[in-house]
Design a protein around this motif. Structure first.
Motif, PDB file in Angstrom:
ATOM      1  N   GLN A 139       0.816  -1.216   0.000  1.00  0.00           N
ATOM      2  CA  GLN A 139       0.000   0.000   0.000  1.00  0.00           C
ATOM      3  C   GLN A 139       0.851   1.269   0.000  1.00  0.00           C
ATOM      4  N   ASP A 140       2.134   1.137   0.343  1.00  0.00           N
ATOM      5  CA  ASP A 140       3.016   2.310   0.362  1.00  0.00           C
ATOM      6  C   ASP A 140       3.497   2.707  -1.029  1.00  0.00           C
ATOM      7  N   GLY A 141       3.236   1.860  -2.026  1.00  0.00           N
ATOM      8  CA  GLY A 141       3.666   2.180  -3.382  1.00  0.00           C
ATOM      9  C   GLY A 141       5.152   1.935  -3.588  1.00  0.00           C
ATOM     10  N   TYR A 142       5.689   2.481  -4.662  1.00  0.00           N
ATOM     11  CA  TYR A 142       7.086   2.244  -5.010  1.00  0.00           C
ATOM     12  C   TYR A 142       7.824   3.568  -5.180  1.00  0.00           C
ATOM     13  N   ARG A 143       9.140   3.466  -5.274  1.00  0.00           N
ATOM     14  CA  ARG A 143       9.982   4.637  -5.495  1.00  0.00           C
ATOM     15  C   ARG A 143      10.946   4.326  -6.631  1.00  0.00           C
ATOM     16  N   MET A 144      11.106   5.284  -7.542  1.00  0.00           N
ATOM     17  CA  MET A 144      12.077   5.144  -8.621  1.00  0.00           C
ATOM     18  C   MET A 144      13.419   5.703  -8.142  1.00  0.00           C
ATOM     19  N   VAL A 145      14.465   4.919  -8.333  1.00  0.00           N
ATOM     20  CA  VAL A 145      15.807   5.310  -7.896  1.00  0.00           C
ATOM     21  C   VAL A 145      16.759   5.170  -9.074  1.00  0.00           C
ATOM     22  N   GLN A 146      17.554   6.200  -9.313  1.00  0.00           N
ATOM     23  CA  GLN A 146      18.573   6.112 -10.365  1.00  0.00           C
ATOM     24  C   GLN A 146      19.953   6.020  -9.726  1.00  0.00           C
ATOM     25  N   GLN A 147      20.696   5.001 -10.140  1.00  0.00           N
ATOM     26  CA  GLN A 147      22.070   4.832  -9.677  1.00  0.00           C
ATOM     27  C   GLN A 147      23.018   5.399 -10.731  1.00  0.00           C
ATOM     28  N   PHE A 148      23.987   6.180 -10.279  1.00  0.00           N
ATOM     29  CA  PHE A 148      25.006   6.746 -11.157  1.00  0.00           C
ATOM     30  C   PHE A 148      26.349   6.128 -10.771  1.00  0.00           C
ATOM     31  N   GLN A 149      26.834   5.210 -11.589  1.00  0.00           N
ATOM     32  CA  GLN A 149      28.129   4.580 -11.333  1.00  0.00           C
ATOM     33  C   GLN A 149      29.193   5.330 -12.117  1.00  0.00           C
ATOM     34  N   PHE A 150      30.108   5.979 -11.396  1.00  0.00           N
ATOM     35  CA  PHE A 150      31.145   6.790 -12.036  1.00  0.00           C
ATOM     36  C   PHE A 150      32.367   5.923 -12.309  1.00  0.00           C
ATOM     37  N   LEU A 151      32.748   5.816 -13.584  1.00  0.00           N
ATOM     38  CA  LEU A 151      33.852   4.948 -13.992  1.00  0.00           C
ATOM     39  C   LEU A 151      35.178   5.692 -14.103  1.00  0.00           C
ATOM     40  N   GLY A 152      35.142   7.004 -13.933  1.00  0.00           N
ATOM     41  CA  GLY A 152      36.323   7.816 -14.198  1.00  0.00           C
ATOM     42  C   GLY A 152      37.220   8.079 -13.010  1.00  0.00           C
ATOM     43  N   TRP A 153      37.154   7.220 -11.994  1.00  0.00           N
ATOM     44  CA  TRP A 153      38.003   7.408 -10.816  1.00  0.00           C
ATOM     45  C   TRP A 153      38.585   6.055 -10.414  1.00  0.00           C
ATOM     46  N   PRO A 154      39.616   5.584 -11.124  1.00  0.00           N
ATOM     47  CA  PRO A 154      40.215   4.274 -10.813  1.00  0.00           C
ATOM     48  C   PRO A 154      40.759   4.235  -9.392  1.00  0.00           C
ATOM     49  N   MET A 155      40.808   3.060  -8.827  1.00  0.00           N
ATOM     50  CA  MET A 155      41.223   2.912  -7.435  1.00  0.00           C
ATOM     51  C   MET A 155      42.660   3.369  -7.196  1.00  0.00           C
ATOM     52  N   PHE A 166      33.626  14.573 -13.862  1.00  0.00           N
ATOM     53  CA  PHE A 166      33.149  14.584 -12.483  1.00  0.00           C
ATOM     54  C   PHE A 166      32.063  15.642 -12.296  1.00  0.00           C
ATOM     55  N   LEU A 167      32.261  16.811 -12.894  1.00  0.00           N
ATOM     56  CA  LEU A 167      31.233  17.848 -12.818  1.00  0.00           C
ATOM     57  C   LEU A 167      29.985  17.436 -13.595  1.00  0.00           C
ATOM     58  N   LYS A 168      30.179  16.694 -14.682  1.00  0.00           N
ATOM     59  CA  LYS A 168      29.027  16.189 -15.434  1.00  0.00           C
ATOM     60  C   LYS A 168      28.211  15.232 -14.576  1.00  0.00           C
ATOM     61  N   LEU A 169      28.897  14.403 -13.794  1.00  0.00           N
ATOM     62  CA  LEU A 169      28.211  13.503 -12.869  1.00  0.00           C
ATOM     63  C   LEU A 169      27.333  14.296 -11.909  1.00  0.00           C
ATOM     64  N   ILE A 170      27.880  15.352 -11.333  1.00  0.00           N
ATOM     65  CA  ILE A 170      27.120  16.177 -10.391  1.00  0.00           C
ATOM     66  C   ILE A 170      25.905  16.790 -11.077  1.00  0.00           C
ATOM     67  N   ARG A 171      26.083  17.264 -12.300  1.00  0.00           N
ATOM     68  CA  ARG A 171      24.961  17.871 -13.028  1.00  0.00           C
ATOM     69  C   ARG A 171      23.874  16.845 -13.335  1.00  0.00           C
ATOM     70  N   GLN A 172      24.281  15.629 -13.706  1.00  0.00           N
ATOM     71  CA  GLN A 172      23.288  14.599 -14.018  1.00  0.00           C
ATOM     72  C   GLN A 172      22.476  14.218 -12.785  1.00  0.00           C
ATOM     73  N   VAL A 173      23.149  14.110 -11.644  1.00  0.00           N
ATOM     74  CA  VAL A 173      22.435  13.797 -10.403  1.00  0.00           C
ATOM     75  C   VAL A 173      21.449  14.913 -10.075  1.00  0.00           C
ATOM     76  N   ASP A 174      21.895  16.160 -10.168  1.00  0.00           N
ATOM     77  CA  ASP A 174      21.017  17.298  -9.878  1.00  0.00           C
ATOM     78  C   ASP A 174      19.810  17.314 -10.813  1.00  0.00           C
ATOM     79  N   LYS A 175      20.049  17.030 -12.089  1.00  0.00           N
ATOM     80  CA  LYS A 175      18.964  17.052 -13.070  1.00  0.00           C
ATOM     81  C   LYS A 175      17.919  15.990 -12.758  1.00  0.00           C
ATOM     82  N   TRP A 176      18.382  14.769 -12.440  1.00  0.00           N
ATOM     83  CA  TRP A 176      17.443  13.694 -12.102  1.00  0.00           C
ATOM     84  C   TRP A 176      16.654  14.036 -10.846  1.00  0.00           C
ATOM     85  N   GLN A 177      17.336  14.549  -9.838  1.00  0.00           N
ATOM     86  CA  GLN A 177      16.663  14.897  -8.588  1.00  0.00           C
ATOM     87  C   GLN A 177      15.555  15.915  -8.834  1.00  0.00           C
TER      88      GLN A 177
END
Length: 278
Positions: A139-155, A166-177
């Protein structure tokens, strides 16, 4: 003092014997006052997760889920109305970093069901959309979640390969939110231990928001605020204060003071805000 010391007496819950196996690193622990207690009931499982959150923060910072805490991770995302997940490390079974999401179909983690919806690869970012819900409370319904896996930071690197990515990642997260939940949803940010990389992402996100709304920023204050909530955030940045202004020609930066700063945090933050081509 910019980096407060995490005293044993302020992380008592994380140090309880029953919670030891839920901590990846015993020197990266969340203070009791910043713990997001899990709400969804899962048998006799505890309500503890190694994560840090303090209202009204838009970010919940945590470690990459251990094999025994994957279901707690999804409980966290559902309980705290998270609509984004930012992943800043690699899947690595050798370091007990499992793939915690389905590539297709549905995975069930305790009462939480995680259903794969779609995936997309764009340069250094894999974005995946999931539908999550509590099977015990339909009855609580569902939530849509987007995962952003950043590949540009090797261990092996202290900083991302490309600051532009990296800034593009931040912009994409902000846009989705903004598009999905009107900016009301929270973002789970995780790296291997929930420390340096996660803190760097949060700090730069805060600075970018300051820049958009105030046309000036104080990196020192942003990092100090994060570290007051969790001392290991931006773990190699000791003290940075940057004043940034925008102009019609692009981003220009006046660095007033870098005192006792060294390592990856300083390098990344200072390079980001001294690139006039951004």
């Amino acid at each position: 003092m910019v980096t407060p010391t995490l005293r044993v007496e302020i992380a008592l819950l994380a140090l309880l014997p029953r919670n030891h196996e839920k901590n990846r690193c015993m020197d990266v622990l969340p203070p009791d006052r910043c713990l997001p207690f899990l709400i969804t009931i899962d048998g006799e499982s505890s309500n503890y997760i190694n994560a840090s959150y303090k209202q009204p923060s838009a970010f919940i910072v945590t470690q990459h889920p251990l094999p025994n805490t994957v279901k707690d991770f999804w409980r966290l995302a559902l309980d705290y109305h998270c609509t984004s997940i930012v992943m800043l490390n690699d899947v690595d079974p050798a370091q007990l970093c499992p793939q915690y999401w389905p590539e297709n179909g549905v995975h069930r983690h305790g009462p939480i069901q995680v259903e794969f919806v779609s995936a997309d690869l764009e340069e250094d970012i894999i974005s995946r959309i999931f539908r999550i819900y509590n099977a015990a409370r339909p009855q609580d319904g569902y939530r849509m979640v987007q995962q952003f896996q950043f590949l540009g930071w090797p261990m092996y690197r202290d900083t991302p390969v490309s600051k532009r990515s990296f800034l593009k990642l931040i912009r994409q997260v902000d846009k989705w939110q903004e598009e999905y939940d009107g900016g009301e949803g929270r973002t789970v940010v995780h790296c291997l231990n929930g420390g340096g990389r996660s803190g760097t992402f949060c700090a730069i996100s805060i600075v970018c928001e300051m820049l958009c709304h105030q046309h000036s920023v104080d990196v020192f204050h942003a990092v100090k605020t994060l570290r007051n909530n969790k001392p290991n955030m931006v773990d190699l940045l000791v003290s940075v204060r940057t004043s940034t202004s925008t102009s019609d020609s692009g981003l220009s930066t006046s660095t007033e003071d870098f005192t006792a700063a060294d390592g990856a945090g300083k390098e990344l933050l200072s390079s980001l805000f001294n690139d006039k081509k951004l």
